[in-house]
Design a protein around this motif. Structure first.
Motif, short mmCIF file in Angstrom:
data_model
loop_
_atom_site.label_atom_id
_atom_site.label_comp_id
_atom_site.label_asym_id
_atom_site.label_seq_id
_atom_site.Cartn_x
_atom_site.Cartn_y
_atom_site.Cartn_z
N THR A 21 -29.65 11.57 33.06
CA THR A 21 -29.80 11.59 31.72
C THR A 21 -27.91 11.93 31.90
O THR A 21 -27.77 13.09 32.69
CB THR A 21 -30.19 13.36 31.19
N ARG A 142 -29.70 18.71 24.14
CA ARG A 142 -30.07 17.22 24.63
C ARG A 142 -30.86 16.09 24.63
O ARG A 142 -30.41 14.90 24.30
CB ARG A 142 -29.22 17.05 26.06
N THR A 205 -21.81 20.29 28.16
CA THR A 205 -23.04 20.45 28.36
C THR A 205 -23.92 21.65 27.45
O THR A 205 -24.80 21.78 27.55
CB THR A 205 -23.51 20.10 30.17
N GLY A 419 -29.50 8.31 27.27
CA GLY A 419 -28.14 9.08 26.26
C GLY A 419 -27.28 7.54 26.32
O GLY A 419 -25.79 7.41 26.29
#
Length: 432
Positions: A21, A142, A205, A419
């Motif tokens: 990721t 995410r 993040t 992603g």
């Protein structure tokens, strides 16, 4: 029909795909260093206070004050992180923690009265950075469009937690005994500062802030009955941890093999780690609520045999089977709680569960110690059976509270790496 096909054939997401990721390692690496102290603080306090004050009771009481403060204040810092951002909460928490641990070390070395140690231990525990909850919140941010990948992420985090609780106490003991009793806590504070600040610096993040709008009601994770139920069940899991630590030690000493206590407890923790790894690799067809009840029932079954074990070998085998149910229970609980609260309360929800484990650990170790003093080494193993049993009764009788307030469809990417890469075929999938 597409949604039904996807639900009937859930996608299995491996750890390799998870760790690819984008941006994952930028927060995972510092998070590992920053969460090691979580497993070092209690034992570090015990080793220091035992050396300076010569009393197991005093050492345990000071450690318990830190654990209770951490359990009660941790969720409040989680709520602030949801509202103001993780970095805004982490930096002052790290500063307070470093100064509080320093004060506790100085007071202990100066043979200060116990009440003074309590005054330092409380802020030291309360200011422990809630890194585990914050990492989970980053995964949610995410991976919100991929429930299967999120399940794997929670499994990965549970295994990481288990690993830190195996390594952390060993590290604290080795440093404290290899140098001096205060060195364990010094190392704990140093790792908190270094790892915590590095983690806080990874702002890209971090989940988005959810500031409270003017006139709007405050979003609280604990206002959800389902969150309260899960916190209560995690309290039961915490009693298993606390009682096992004390009871295994007493059982080994009673058998004349005190050095084997770490091995037996390591088998218990190793079973949990193994189960967590495997659990995250399975494409589950059953809803999280059903899995939670099943995993918790297996935990109670495993705990119910511990008190009857005749020797250390039998206890290690029983502990292994007990441990196999721990990580799946925790993973499923974190998966469930994420569906029960709004986006602005997810970090707080995770910290309530983590805090409940800590509070249960302190309660379980205290209760087990009292029973061991009165009924012998095997008496302490009654605590995990009772604690987990009460948690299961609560889950069974109030399982309706674990249904999310609404079950909207999620869009999950099928095919291709996470992603990035080419556009994937998107199929709506109903939540479990």
């Amino acid at each position: 029909m597409a949604a039904r096909r996807t639900a009937d054939n859930p996608t299995r997401v491996g750890y390799g795909a998870l760790l690819r990721t984008p941006g994952a390692w930028t927060f995972l690496a510092p998070a590992f260093a920053a969460r090691l102290p979580y497993a070092m603080l209690s034992l570090g306090i015990v080793l220091l206070v035992l050396d300076t004050h010569g009393s197991y009771g005093t050492a345990g009481a000071v450690a318990a004050v830190a654990a209770v403060a951490q359990a009660l204040i941790g969720p409040q810092t989680g709520r602030l992180a949801d509202r103001y951002g993780q970095s805004a909460v982490l930096v002052p928490s790290i500063v307070v923690h470093a100064f509080s641990v320093g004060a506790l070390i100085a007071l202990a070395l100066g043979h200060a009265p116990v009440w003074a140690l309590f005054l330092a231990a409380a802020p030291a525990g309360a200011s422990v950075p809630q890194i585990g909850a914050m990492v989970r919140a980053r995964w949610v941010s995410r991976l919100s469009d991929s429930p299967a990948t999120l399940n794997t992420a929670f499994a990965f985090e549970s295994v990481t937690d288990e690993f830190t609780f195996v390594i952390g106490p060993v590290l604290a003991t080795a440093i404290a005994t290899g140098f001096n009793p205060s060195a364990g806590l010094i190392a704990e504070a140093a790792l908190t500062v270094a790892g915590g600040l590095a983690f806080a610096a990874q702002r890209s993040t971090a989940p988005v802030r959810h500031p409270r709008a003017a006139g709007a009601a405050r979003v609280s994770a604990l206002s959800s009955p389902g969150v309260r139920l899960l916190a209560g069940s995690f309290l039961g899991v915490g009693t298993v941890f606390g009682a096992m630590q004390v009871s295994v030690t007493a059982f080994a000493e009673n058998a004349g093999r005190a050095g084997m206590s770490g091995t037996v407890y390591g088998v218990f923790a190793g079973g949990s780690m193994l189960a967590g790894v495997l659990y995250g690799l399975i494409a589950w067809r059953h809803a999280p609520r059903q899995r939670m009840l099943g995993c918790y029932a297996l935990l109670v079954l495993g705990c119910s045999t511990l008190w009857a074990m005749p020797n250390l070998t039998a206890l290690a085998i029983a502990g292994l089977f007990c441990g196999l149910a721990i990580a799946p229970t925790l993973i499923t609980g974190y998966t469930l709680v994420e569906t029960l609260v709004a986006d602005g309360a997810k970090t707080e929800a995770f910290t309530w569960l983590t805090g409940a484990i800590g509070l249960g650990l302190a309660t379980g170790s205290t209760a087990a110690g009292l029973l061991i003093d009165r009924f012998g080494a095997s008496g302490g193993f009654v605590v995990p059976m009772v604690g987990a049993g009460l948690g299961l009764v609560a889950l069974l009788t109030m399982r309706g509270l674990l249904v999310p307030p609404s079950t909207p469809s999620r869009t999950v990417a099928r095919g291709g790496a996470l992603g990035g890469g080419q556009a994937s075929v998107l199929t709506p999938v109903a939540l479990d």
